[in-house]
Design an enzyme around this catalytic site. Structure first.
Site, PDB file in Angstrom:
ATOM      1  N   LYS A  89       0.762  -1.151  -0.086  1.00 55.59           N
ATOM      2  CA  LYS A  89       0.075  -0.219  -0.025  1.00 55.59           C
ATOM      3  C   LYS A  89       0.799   1.213   0.003  1.00 55.59           C
ATOM      4  O   LYS A  89       0.346   2.360  -0.124  1.00 55.59           O
ATOM      5  CB  LYS A  89      -0.769   0.215   1.129  1.00 55.59           C
ATOM      6  CG  LYS A  89      -0.211   0.129   2.469  1.00 55.59           C
ATOM      7  CD  LYS A  89      -1.355   0.390   3.791  1.00 55.59           C
ATOM      8  CE  LYS A  89      -0.851   0.557   5.015  1.00 55.59           C
ATOM      9  NZ  LYS A  89      -1.951   1.049   5.932  1.00 55.59           N
ATOM     10  N   ASP A  90       2.154   1.130   0.236  1.00 51.01           N
ATOM     11  CA  ASP A  90       3.003   2.361   0.176  1.00 51.01           C
ATOM     12  C   ASP A  90       3.878   2.410  -0.999  1.00 51.01           C
ATOM     13  O   ASP A  90       4.537   3.252  -0.805  1.00 51.01           O
ATOM     14  CB  ASP A  90       3.996   2.200   1.400  1.00 51.01           C
ATOM     15  CG  ASP A  90       3.387   2.193   2.515  1.00 51.01           C
ATOM     16  OD1 ASP A  90       2.358   2.846   2.753  1.00 51.01           O
ATOM     17  OD2 ASP A  90       3.922   1.679   3.717  1.00 51.01           O
ATOM     18  N   THR A 131      -5.416  10.223  12.583  1.00 52.13           N
ATOM     19  CA  THR A 131      -4.981   9.289  11.414  1.00 52.13           C
ATOM     20  C   THR A 131      -4.436  10.401  10.370  1.00 52.13           C
ATOM     21  O   THR A 131      -4.811  11.521  10.314  1.00 52.13           O
ATOM     22  CB  THR A 131      -6.011   8.822  10.811  1.00 52.13           C
ATOM     23  OG1 THR A 131      -5.771   7.860   9.646  1.00 52.13           O
ATOM     24  CG2 THR A 131      -7.481   9.486  10.094  1.00 52.13           C
ATOM     25  N   ARG A 135      -8.233   7.960   3.449  1.00 50.64           N
ATOM     26  CA  ARG A 135      -9.388   6.804   3.140  1.00 50.64           C
ATOM     27  C   ARG A 135      -9.935   6.641   4.872  1.00 50.64           C
ATOM     28  O   ARG A 135     -10.861   6.719   5.058  1.00 50.64           O
ATOM     29  CB  ARG A 135      -8.460   5.525   2.696  1.00 50.64           C
ATOM     30  CG  ARG A 135      -9.510   4.334   3.064  1.00 50.64           C
ATOM     31  CD  ARG A 135      -8.981   3.068   2.635  1.00 50.64           C
ATOM     32  NE  ARG A 135      -7.795   2.820   3.957  1.00 50.64           N
ATOM     33  CZ  ARG A 135      -7.948   2.026   5.091  1.00 50.64           C
ATOM     34  NH1 ARG A 135      -9.248   1.538   5.187  1.00 50.64           N
ATOM     35  NH2 ARG A 135      -6.939   2.038   5.793  1.00 50.64           N
ATOM     36  N   ARG A 136      -9.178   6.611   5.648  1.00 49.13           N
ATOM     37  CA  ARG A 136      -9.521   6.342   7.111  1.00 49.13           C
ATOM     38  C   ARG A 136     -10.277   7.268   7.531  1.00 49.13           C
ATOM     39  O   ARG A 136     -11.228   7.496   8.316  1.00 49.13           O
ATOM     40  CB  ARG A 136      -8.412   6.050   8.148  1.00 49.13           C
ATOM     41  CG  ARG A 136      -7.832   4.542   7.788  1.00 49.13           C
ATOM     42  CD  ARG A 136      -6.493   4.260   8.431  1.00 49.13           C
ATOM     43  NE  ARG A 136      -6.123   2.934   8.680  1.00 49.13           N
ATOM     44  CZ  ARG A 136      -5.007   2.394   8.873  1.00 49.13           C
ATOM     45  NH1 ARG A 136      -4.075   3.436   9.166  1.00 49.13           N
ATOM     46  NH2 ARG A 136      -4.523   1.228   8.667  1.00 49.13           N
ATOM     47  N   ARG A 153       1.000  10.701  13.031  1.00 51.24           N
ATOM     48  CA  ARG A 153       1.756   9.677  12.218  1.00 51.24           C
ATOM     49  C   ARG A 153       2.858   9.075  13.279  1.00 51.24           C
ATOM     50  O   ARG A 153       2.640   9.561  14.454  1.00 51.24           O
ATOM     51  CB  ARG A 153       2.626  10.449  11.283  1.00 51.24           C
ATOM     52  CG  ARG A 153       1.729  10.909   9.857  1.00 51.24           C
ATOM     53  CD  ARG A 153       2.407  11.455   8.891  1.00 51.24           C
ATOM     54  NE  ARG A 153       3.470  10.611   8.433  1.00 51.24           N
ATOM     55  CZ  ARG A 153       4.545  10.994   8.143  1.00 51.24           C
ATOM     56  NH1 ARG A 153       5.044  12.043   8.032  1.00 51.24           N
ATOM     57  NH2 ARG A 153       5.608   9.848   7.752  1.00 51.24           N
ATOM     58  N   GLY A 154       3.518   8.212  12.693  1.00 52.64           N
ATOM     59  CA  GLY A 154       4.626   7.618  13.674  1.00 52.64           C
ATOM     60  C   GLY A 154       4.362   6.067  13.380  1.00 52.64           C
ATOM     61  O   GLY A 154       3.458   5.600  12.749  1.00 52.64           O
ATOM     62  N   ARG A 159       2.312   5.413  17.715  1.00 52.27           N
ATOM     63  CA  ARG A 159       1.013   5.751  17.727  1.00 52.27           C
ATOM     64  C   ARG A 159       0.176   5.189  18.927  1.00 52.27           C
ATOM     65  O   ARG A 159      -0.611   5.565  19.313  1.00 52.27           O
ATOM     66  CB  ARG A 159       0.209   5.200  16.415  1.00 52.27           C
ATOM     67  CG  ARG A 159       0.988   6.382  15.243  1.00 52.27           C
ATOM     68  CD  ARG A 159      -0.072   5.993  13.971  1.00 52.27           C
ATOM     69  NE  ARG A 159       0.825   4.911  13.296  1.00 52.27           N
ATOM     70  CZ  ARG A 159       0.258   4.329  12.158  1.00 52.27           C
ATOM     71  NH1 ARG A 159      -0.795   4.784  11.535  1.00 52.27           N
ATOM     72  NH2 ARG A 159       1.117   3.190  11.549  1.00 52.27           N
ATOM     73  N   CYS A 245      -2.796  12.552  -3.909  1.00 55.14           N
ATOM     74  CA  CYS A 245      -2.498  12.293  -2.582  1.00 55.14           C
ATOM     75  C   CYS A 245      -3.774  12.189  -1.591  1.00 55.14           C
ATOM     76  O   CYS A 245      -3.347  11.910  -0.403  1.00 55.14           O
ATOM     77  CB  CYS A 245      -1.187  13.043  -2.261  1.00 55.14           C
ATOM     78  SG  CYS A 245       0.286  12.379  -3.074  1.00 55.14           S
TER      79      CYS A 245
END
Length: 316
Positions: A89-90, A131, A135-136, A153-154, A159, A245
């Protein structure tokens, strides 16, 4: 082709984060088992990716998914590594022609995990949810417009610690990442039929140089055909949508024999609008995902369609 301890070592490139290292070790161990060699035959070379160094802003604002891959891409292009291991996914949808997907490992659990509440509907009124994934954020706001989304992030441990410290009421993590790190009892699994995952979620993708037949042969031993078919179909869907993005897109793909069943949803970033569709097509039908993408875009309201305008930066 066979490999023995006298053969030149293969060099595996990965990000340095704990989850990326766990994924690299899984790929190394699968390769060693498949070829009957010692894991030490495959040298892991780690890099701190730009996406790991920059933690105070969403990736969409600072370069998108390329920040996860550019350092490894440079090493792969110059031959400093033989192959690179990524979370599927990245990886940007449009990749250099010099690279090829040598293997997709057997896909893990595609579900998201909610940390901080038993379900989306159990979140307190006005909950602050962390988040950085469009999407989330869009899915949450579609279901719970009363919630407030903040950038979060993290790595997984960071997190979890930040949520436990009360910085946010809740956050999301991928079930696959938690399992790969041994965090199997953490949080609450979300039904993948109600909360669709990200394209490529839970899949480990291995890239090598397209012209490197020796490495491609080596990697083929661990390529999982159903997982590859699903991941390639999801990447084809993204390519057909032409998102940027900030484009929230979710997809659930089920290989069924020689067919693929794909269900996808597009959102406006604020979650107010959603368009959803499902298609069934043969694994060999490479145009199947594009037909679904075209159908979704044809039915998308302007608040959604404007975020799928053909940028080379892809949605998450």
């Amino acid at each position: 082709m066979t490999y023995d301890k006298q053969d030149t070592k293969f060099r595996l490139g990965t990000r340095r984060s704990p989850l990326a290292m766990a994924q690299a070790e899984e790929a190394r161990d699968r390769l060693a088992a498949a070829h009957g060699i010692e894991p030490a035959h495959i040298e892991i070379i780690a890099v701190t990716a730009s996406g790991d160094r920059i933690q105070d802003r969403p990736l969409a604002e600072i370069g998108g998914k390329a920040l996860w891959t550019k350092e490894l891409d440079a090493w792969l292009a110059t031959g400093e590594i033989d192959f690179a291991v990524h979370s599927a996914k990245d990886v940007e949808t449009i990749r250099p022609e010099a690279f090829a997907i040598g293997a997709v490992l057997p896909r893990e659990d595609v579900r998201d995990v909610l940390i901080g509440a038993e379900s989306i509907h159990a979140l307190p009124q006005g909950a602050v949810v962390g988040t950085s994934a469009p999407r989330r954020a869009a899915q949450l706001l579609h279901a719970r417009p009363d919630c407030k989304v903040v950038t979060f992030r993290g790595n997984v441990a960071t997190r979890l610690a930040r949520q436990a410290a009360g910085e946010v009421d809740a956050t999301f993590l991928a079930a696959a990442g938690l399992r790969r790190l041994g965090e199997t009892g953490t949080g609450h699994l979300l039904d993948e039929n109600q909360w669709l995952p990200a394209p490529g979620q839970a899949a480990i993708l291995v890239e090598c140089r397209a012209e490197d037949e020796r490495t491609r042969s080596f990697l083929a031993a661990i390529d999982d055909a159903p997982s590859r078919a699903a991941v390639l179909a999801e990447r084809a869907l993204l390519a057909s949508l032409g998102g940027n993005c900030h484009s929230p897109v979710a997809v659930l793909t089920r290989p069924e024999g020689q067919d693929i069943v794909m269900r996808a949803a597009l959102y406006s970033p604020d979650g107010a609008e959603k368009v959803e569709g499902e298609a069934r097509f043969a694994v060999s039908d490479t145009a199947g995902p594009a037909r679904l993408g075209a159908d979704l875009l044809a039915r998308a309201v302007p608040a959604i369609a404007v975020h799928f305008a053909g940028s080379t930066c892809r949605a998450r």
